[in-house]
Design a protein around this motif. Structure first.
Motif, mmCIF file in Angstrom:
data_model
loop_
_atom_site.group_PDB
_atom_site.id
_atom_site.type_symbol
_atom_site.label_atom_id
_atom_site.label_comp_id
_atom_site.label_asym_id
_atom_site.label_seq_id
_atom_site.Cartn_x
_atom_site.Cartn_y
_atom_site.Cartn_z
ATOM 1 N N ARG A 14 -17.455 3.617 -7.667
ATOM 2 C CA ARG A 14 -16.944 2.798 -6.573
ATOM 3 C C ARG A 14 -16.144 3.661 -5.611
ATOM 4 N NH1 ARG A 14 -16.677 -2.719 -7.741
ATOM 5 N NH2 ARG A 14 -16.029 -2.913 -5.551
ATOM 6 N N ILE A 15 -16.442 3.517 -4.336
ATOM 7 C CA ILE A 15 -15.678 4.186 -3.292
ATOM 8 C C ILE A 15 -14.742 3.152 -2.677
ATOM 9 C CG2 ILE A 15 -15.755 5.452 -1.124
ATOM 10 C CD1 ILE A 15 -16.904 6.986 -3.474
ATOM 11 N N VAL A 16 -13.435 3.414 -2.745
ATOM 12 C CA VAL A 16 -12.435 2.520 -2.171
ATOM 13 C C VAL A 16 -12.125 3.019 -0.765
ATOM 14 C CG1 VAL A 16 -10.146 1.520 -2.421
ATOM 15 C CG2 VAL A 16 -11.498 2.071 -4.456
ATOM 16 N N ALA A 17 -12.417 2.200 0.240
ATOM 17 C CA ALA A 17 -12.239 2.593 1.636
ATOM 18 C C ALA A 17 -11.050 1.866 2.245
ATOM 19 C CB ALA A 17 -13.508 2.287 2.428
ATOM 20 N N ALA A 18 -10.564 2.404 3.344
ATOM 21 C CA ALA A 18 -9.461 1.765 4.058
ATOM 22 C C ALA A 18 -9.971 0.483 4.707
ATOM 23 C CB ALA A 18 -8.913 2.707 5.119
ATOM 24 N N PRO A 19 -9.401 -0.661 4.373
ATOM 25 C CA PRO A 19 -9.883 -1.916 4.958
ATOM 26 C C PRO A 19 -9.582 -2.045 6.444
ATOM 27 C CG PRO A 19 -7.940 -2.303 3.623
ATOM 28 C CD PRO A 19 -8.314 -0.873 3.413
ATOM 29 N N ALA A 20 -8.622 -1.256 6.929
ATOM 30 C CA ALA A 20 -8.258 -1.306 8.344
ATOM 31 C C ALA A 20 -7.697 0.046 8.744
ATOM 32 C CB ALA A 20 -7.231 -2.420 8.602
ATOM 33 N N ALA A 21 -7.710 0.324 10.038
ATOM 34 C CA ALA A 21 -7.099 1.554 10.535
ATOM 35 C C ALA A 21 -5.583 1.459 10.399
ATOM 36 C CB ALA A 21 -7.491 1.774 11.993
ATOM 37 N N GLY A 22 -4.948 2.579 10.075
ATOM 38 C CA GLY A 22 -3.503 2.547 9.943
ATOM 39 C C GLY A 22 -2.939 3.834 9.393
ATOM 40 N N LEU A 23 -1.679 3.792 9.022
ATOM 41 C CA LEU A 23 -0.953 4.938 8.491
ATOM 42 C C LEU A 23 -0.792 4.769 6.981
ATOM 43 C CD1 LEU A 23 0.863 7.500 9.010
ATOM 44 C CD2 LEU A 23 2.784 5.898 9.145
ATOM 45 N N VAL A 24 -1.219 5.797 6.228
ATOM 46 C CA VAL A 24 -1.052 5.772 4.777
ATOM 47 C C VAL A 24 0.436 5.959 4.482
ATOM 48 C CG1 VAL A 24 -1.661 6.829 2.582
ATOM 49 C CG2 VAL A 24 -3.353 6.703 4.421
ATOM 50 N N LEU A 42 -0.760 0.821 3.206
ATOM 51 C CA LEU A 42 -0.993 1.228 4.586
ATOM 52 C C LEU A 42 -0.195 0.331 5.525
ATOM 53 C CD1 LEU A 42 -3.814 1.961 3.018
ATOM 54 C CD2 LEU A 42 -4.706 2.168 5.325
ATOM 55 N N ARG A 43 0.242 0.913 6.626
ATOM 56 C CA ARG A 43 0.809 0.116 7.709
ATOM 57 C C ARG A 43 -0.234 0.053 8.811
ATOM 58 N NH1 ARG A 43 5.773 -1.754 7.740
ATOM 59 N NH2 ARG A 43 7.199 -1.063 6.087
ATOM 60 N N SER A 44 -0.593 -1.190 9.194
ATOM 61 C CA SER A 44 -1.731 -1.361 10.090
ATOM 62 C C SER A 44 -1.433 -2.412 11.149
ATOM 63 C CB SER A 44 -2.970 -1.767 9.280
ATOM 64 O OG SER A 44 -4.036 -2.127 10.124
ATOM 65 N N THR A 45 -1.688 -2.057 12.412
ATOM 66 C CA THR A 45 -1.586 -3.042 13.498
ATOM 67 C C THR A 45 -2.749 -4.028 13.436
ATOM 68 O OG1 THR A 45 -2.756 -1.498 14.972
ATOM 69 C CG2 THR A 45 -0.339 -1.449 15.002
ATOM 70 N N ASP A 46 -3.884 -3.598 12.865
ATOM 71 C CA ASP A 46 -5.014 -4.518 12.708
ATOM 72 C C ASP A 46 -4.631 -5.674 11.794
ATOM 73 O OD1 ASP A 46 -6.429 -2.825 14.292
ATOM 74 O OD2 ASP A 46 -7.690 -1.990 12.703
ATOM 75 N N ARG A 52 -3.039 9.349 9.063
ATOM 76 C CA ARG A 52 -3.637 8.203 9.747
ATOM 77 C C ARG A 52 -5.125 8.158 9.436
ATOM 78 N NH1 ARG A 52 -0.884 5.099 13.013
ATOM 79 N NH2 ARG A 52 1.182 5.753 13.731
ATOM 80 N N VAL A 53 -5.612 6.993 9.065
ATOM 81 C CA VAL A 53 -7.022 6.841 8.689
ATOM 82 C C VAL A 53 -7.655 5.762 9.549
ATOM 83 C CG1 VAL A 53 -6.681 7.617 6.313
ATOM 84 C CG2 VAL A 53 -6.409 5.199 6.869
ATOM 85 N N MET A 54 -8.955 5.867 9.713
ATOM 86 C CA MET A 54 -9.718 4.865 10.441
ATOM 87 C C MET A 54 -10.204 3.790 9.476
ATOM 88 S SD MET A 54 -9.518 5.937 13.499
ATOM 89 C CE MET A 54 -10.715 4.848 14.288
ATOM 90 N N ALA A 55 -10.586 2.670 10.008
ATOM 91 C CA ALA A 55 -11.155 1.606 9.175
ATOM 92 C C ALA A 55 -12.411 2.111 8.495
ATOM 93 C CB ALA A 55 -11.461 0.380 10.033
#
Length: 318
Positions: free
Chosen positions: A29-39, A59-63, A166-169
């Motif tokens: 299983r690959i766990v991906a960032a559900p939204a763009a934000g700061l780890v 994560l802190r996310s504006t999305d 910072r990561v993308m969605a």
């Protein structure tokens, strides 16, 4: 004059093959960032065992904030539409309004309800749990942090993000795998592939790991002229590591056709096939055979021979 020798009846039993240990794809299983934000934090490290639902990172996310805002708007709109529907149903029963207005109010409530469900699904895709959603509904206070959790029990193979990044969605953050059972991708030379079949058993020398072949490839590697066979290891899988190169001792099945060892000079290649010359009353008879393995001095073949059969070993040109 042709010389001949009896075919040795020593059946070829085991073959040592090279292979690579891999994780079955359905167990990775690959766990991906559900939204763009700061780890904000990373809570696990490579090779650490995790449980389903365990926190992996935050994560802190504006999305996330935007999704919560639209959810609260949809929640207020649905509650208002529900009140309007209740009022109009009461007025219709008292014959104060026409049925057409009631139908319009019902349609507006249905639209508000489906919009609210859509916003709920969006928050679920962003990783918000049901308890967090209920808390948001009660308090109407938005959360800025998003929790990334493990989807199932397993072992963290790789951590692809670090705190402050910072990561993308949809960016991959972790890879998690169940390590029992494991697969071994075996490189099988064509002669052995001809007699290998699903169910062929194997062991890893020096360990208690053992398993069996579950699938044999149909394509041939052009460089090595080998076929990839996939073996599943259930017993002793904890002794193996993904990416490890191993040597597996494979027990080949004869499927009712005996195998024999003959001198290397007894086998002739012609028209894309292998042949031997067997002594008969009239002289020698060419018979097709399947080569299983060969060394500079001996060749292991499959052929319907008897222990008394004599084959030509010299003077083949004659």
């Amino acid at each position: 004059t042709l010389s001949s020798s009896s075919a040795a009846s020593d059946v070829y039993k085991r073959q040592v093959l090279n292979g690579t240990v891999v994780v079955p794809p359905q167990q990775l299983r690959i766990v991906a960032a559900p939204a763009a934000g700061l780890v904000e934090t990373v809570r696990v490290s490579p090779n650490e065992a995790v449980k389903a639902g365990q926190t992996l990172a935050t994560l802190r996310s504006t999305d996330l904030l935007e999704a919560q805002r639209t959810y609260l708007q949809a929640l207020s709109a649905e509650e208002l539409a529900k009140q309007r529907l209740a009022r109009d149903e009461q007025m219709y029963r008292e014959r104060i309004i026409a049925e057409r207005r009631l139908l319009t109010t019902r349609a507006e409530h249905e639209f508000a309800r489906t919009t609210l469900e859509e916003r709920e699904q969006m928050l679920a895709l962003l990783g918000m749990s049901e308890p967090d959603l209920r808390a948001l509904t009660r308090s109407r206070r938005m959360a800025a942090a998003l929790v990334v959790t493990a989807p199932e029990d397993g072992v963290v193979l790789e951590v692809k993000a670090s705190a402050g990044e910072r990561v993308m969605a949809s960016a991959p953050l972790f890879s998690i795998a169940r390590l029992v059972p494991l697969w071994i991708n075996l490189q099988v030379p064509l002669p052995q592939a001809a007699i290998m079949e699903p169910g062929t058993r194997l062991v890893i020398p020096g360990t208690t790991a053992r398993g069996e072949v579950i699938r044999l490839g149909r394509s041939v590697d052009m460089t090595t002229q080998s076929v990839t066979a996939v073996a599943e290891v259930q017993v002793g899988a904890e002794l193996l590591r993904p990416g490890q190169v191993v040597q597996a001792a494979v027990t080949l099945r004869t499927a009712g056709v005996p195998q024999w060892r003959v001198p290397a000079g007894a086998v002739v290649r012609h028209s894309g096939r292998s042949w031997i010359f067997v002594r008969v009353a009239e002289g020698f008879l060419a018979k097709p055979v399947t080569v299983v393995a060969e060394t500079p001095s001996l060749v292991t073949i499959r052929a319907p021979l008897t222990a008394e059969a004599q084959v030509a070993t010299r003077g083949i040109q004659a």
